[in-house]
Write a protein that holds these residues in place. Structure first.
Motif, PDB file in Angstrom:
ATOM      1  N   ILE A 265     -18.013  -2.190  -4.295  1.00 20.17           N
ATOM      2  CA  ILE A 265     -16.780  -1.780  -3.611  1.00 20.17           C
ATOM      3  C   ILE A 265     -15.622  -1.731  -4.608  1.00 20.17           C
ATOM      4  N   LEU A 266     -15.567  -2.727  -5.495  1.00 18.47           N
ATOM      5  CA  LEU A 266     -14.490  -2.755  -6.495  1.00 18.47           C
ATOM      6  C   LEU A 266     -14.599  -1.525  -7.417  1.00 18.47           C
ATOM      7  N   LEU A 273      -8.009   4.184  -8.356  1.00 21.05           N
ATOM      8  CA  LEU A 273      -6.779   3.760  -9.049  1.00 21.05           C
ATOM      9  C   LEU A 273      -6.828   4.045 -10.559  1.00 21.05           C
ATOM     10  N   GLN A 274      -7.755   4.884 -10.950  1.00 19.51           N
ATOM     11  CA  GLN A 274      -7.966   5.122 -12.382  1.00 19.51           C
ATOM     12  C   GLN A 274      -6.691   5.548 -13.101  1.00 19.51           C
ATOM     13  N   LEU A 301     -12.824  -3.631   3.477  1.00 19.67           N
ATOM     14  CA  LEU A 301     -12.816  -4.303   2.178  1.00 19.67           C
ATOM     15  C   LEU A 301     -12.253  -3.370   1.110  1.00 19.67           C
ATOM     16  N   GLU A 302     -12.610  -2.079   1.186  1.00 23.87           N
ATOM     17  CA  GLU A 302     -12.040  -1.104   0.249  1.00 23.87           C
ATOM     18  C   GLU A 302     -10.523  -1.045   0.385  1.00 23.87           C
ATOM     19  N   SER A 303     -10.049  -1.000   1.639  1.00 23.89           N
ATOM     20  CA  SER A 303      -8.607  -0.938   1.899  1.00 23.89           C
ATOM     21  C   SER A 303      -7.908  -2.186   1.389  1.00 23.89           C
ATOM     22  N   LEU A 304      -8.557  -3.347   1.596  1.00 26.10           N
ATOM     23  CA  LEU A 304      -7.976  -4.610   1.148  1.00 26.10           C
ATOM     24  C   LEU A 304      -7.802  -4.644  -0.370  1.00 26.10           C
ATOM     25  N   LEU A 305      -8.881  -4.330  -1.087  1.00 22.14           N
ATOM     26  CA  LEU A 305      -8.823  -4.345  -2.552  1.00 22.14           C
ATOM     27  C   LEU A 305      -7.845  -3.291  -3.077  1.00 22.14           C
ATOM     28  N   LEU A 306      -7.810  -2.139  -2.416  1.00 23.93           N
ATOM     29  CA  LEU A 306      -6.902  -1.069  -2.829  1.00 23.93           C
ATOM     30  C   LEU A 306      -5.446  -1.522  -2.692  1.00 23.93           C
ATOM     31  N   ALA A 312      -0.485  -5.218  -7.326  1.00 25.22           N
ATOM     32  CA  ALA A 312      -0.447  -5.891  -8.627  1.00 25.22           C
ATOM     33  C   ALA A 312       0.045  -4.943  -9.718  1.00 25.22           C
ATOM     34  N   ILE A 313      -0.387  -3.695  -9.649  1.00 31.55           N
ATOM     35  CA  ILE A 313       0.054  -2.687 -10.635  1.00 31.55           C
ATOM     36  C   ILE A 313       1.517  -2.321 -10.395  1.00 31.55           C
ATOM     37  N   LYS A 314       1.864  -2.143  -9.138  1.00 33.34           N
ATOM     38  CA  LYS A 314       3.219  -1.712  -8.782  1.00 33.34           C
ATOM     39  C   LYS A 314       4.271  -2.769  -9.175  1.00 33.34           C
ATOM     40  N   TYR A 315       3.922  -4.039  -8.987  1.00 30.24           N
ATOM     41  CA  TYR A 315       4.895  -5.108  -9.245  1.00 30.24           C
ATOM     42  C   TYR A 315       4.599  -5.846 -10.551  1.00 30.24           C
ATOM     43  N   ARG A 316       4.173  -5.084 -11.566  1.00 33.28           N
ATOM     44  CA  ARG A 316       3.913  -5.686 -12.877  1.00 33.28           C
ATOM     45  C   ARG A 316       5.238  -5.996 -13.587  1.00 33.28           C
TER      46      ARG A 316
END
Length: 405
Positions: A265-266, A273-274, A301-306, A312-316
């Motif tokens: 799934i990851l 998100l590539q 689970l896909e939606s959760l990880l996404l 995490a990327i947005k608020y780096r």
């Protein structure tokens, strides 16, 4: 300890100007369970009578200083003491004047000196018995009153509990009705969002496509406006899609749950998100060895990880290279998925409600609908799971997702 015991025992006051006789009386009465106060002067009687409650007073008729008449009058004049029985002691049992003097002092009995030990003990025991009987009666009366008060309080408590239960039932019924109403209103809103709003947005998007293809538009302001409209349309479409998702979660009573390989799934999510991962130069560390599979719904689970990874990327942080750690373990009946980053972090005490709330965001300087984590949380609740957050400002955040086994 002795002083405390003395205070709790019935008290007898002996007033006699003859110290030797005082000591003799004290020795006789010491066989009883009483507290004995002896004084050799009437002047001292006033202070003791104010400070103590006596069950009996032994008074020598022939007192020195303040005479017996004054002491008796002192006892009679005080409401606190005028009920105390007095036994007068005379020097001669044949001297009627002394005996009459004793009775004139409102004494209930007279004893002549030398005092007969057995007679004194028998008389004092009678008063002691009456006192104990009276105290027992008072105690039983107090106990009865306390029992009655307790029963009354219990009845009041039962009434309050019954009223509280009725209020809770009413509140639960009202809450259930409100939930139904909210669900219906939300469903109606979602219908409006997917039908009434989609049409004008699609029209705007179609017109926007023509504007993008129009080569005659060269003005910088116009190009910026087109770009801004494009982003706004995209934001509206995401918002509508998220609203539909929320309604589906509220309405669905069951999901297709299976044992899912987290790694696969990851891999799918990382593919989606590539571009963002490449642009942010994020380093992603993965450890699923301790718990390679999770029981959950594949799309959820896909939606959760996404959601967690895109956040995490947005608020780096701009001060360091982005690093994301993703791991799973088994913990207390749950499969625990942790997503940890070293981004700008969140003030948890202040902004926890914003993180998990609908249409709320902890950071307003970035794009977003304020629905991602809310959807994740609501979905997890349906599965009996939960999500927790640990974070420090400028150090990063860790989302801990618990999936029920």
């Amino acid at each position: 300890m002795e002083e405390v015991d003395k205070e709790n025992l019935p008290k007898i006051l002996i007033i006699d100007s003859d110290d030797e006789h005082l000591e003799s009386l004290k020795k006789i009465l010491s066989k009883l369970k009483v507290s004995i106060y002896e004084i050799n002067s009437g002047d001292k009687a006033f202070s003791l009578l104010l400070r103590h409650e006596f069950i009996l007073i032994l008074l020598d008729v022939k007192m020195l200083g303040m005479d017996a008449q004054e002491i008796a009058q002192l006892i009679l004049d005080n409401k606190k003491n005028n009920h105390i029985p007095v036994i007068c002691m005379t020097t001669n049992n044949k001297d009627e004047s002394q005996i009459n003097q004793g009775y004139n002092l409102s004494a209930i009995d007279c004893l002549s000196k030398p005092i007969n030990k057995d007679i004194l003990l028998s008389k004092v025991e009678i008063f002691l018995h009456c006192f104990n009987k009276e105290k027992k009666g008072e105690k039983e009366k107090i106990q009865e009153e306390l029992v009655n008060q307790l029963e009354e309080k219990n009845r009041e408590l039962q009434k309050s509990q019954l009223a509280a239960l009725n209020m809770m039932e009413d509140a639960n019924e009202a809450r259930a009705a409100l939930v139904k109403l909210q669900a219906k209103e939300l469903e109606q809103f979602a219908y409006t969002a997917t039908h009434d709003l989609k049409t004008p947005i699609n029209n705007i998007e179609s017109y926007l496509t023509f504007l993008k293809k129009d080569t005659t538009i060269n003005s910088e302001k116009s190009l910026i406006a087109i770009e801004w409209i494009d982003k706004s349309v995209d934001h509206c479409k995401k918002l509508i899609q998220n609203l539909v998702t929320v309604v589906k979660i509220k309405e669905e009573s069951s999901f297709d749950i299976s044992s899912i390989d987290v790694g696969s799934i990851l891999k799918t999510v990382l593919g989606l998100l590539q571009s963002e991962i490449k642009q942010s130069k994020a380093r992603i560390n993965v450890d699923f060895k301790r718990c390679p599979k999770i029981r959950y719904s594949v799309p959820h689970l896909e939606s959760l990880l996404l959601n967690l990874l895109s956040n995490a990327i947005k608020y780096r942080s701009s001060n360091r290279a982005l690093e994301i750690n993703i791991s799973t373990v088994n913990e207390d009946g749950y499969s625990l998925l942790s997503v940890q980053d070293n981004g700008i972090g969140i003030n948890v005490n202040r902004d926890r409600e914003k993180v998990f709330g609908l249409f709320k965001r902890a950071h307003k300087d970035t794009d977003g609908t304020g629905m991602g984590i809310y959807i994740v949380n609501e979905t997890l609740k349906k599965f009996g799971g939960k999500i927790e957050l640990k974070s420090e400002v400028d150090k990063g955040a860790t989302f801990m997702v618990y999936f029920k086994h």
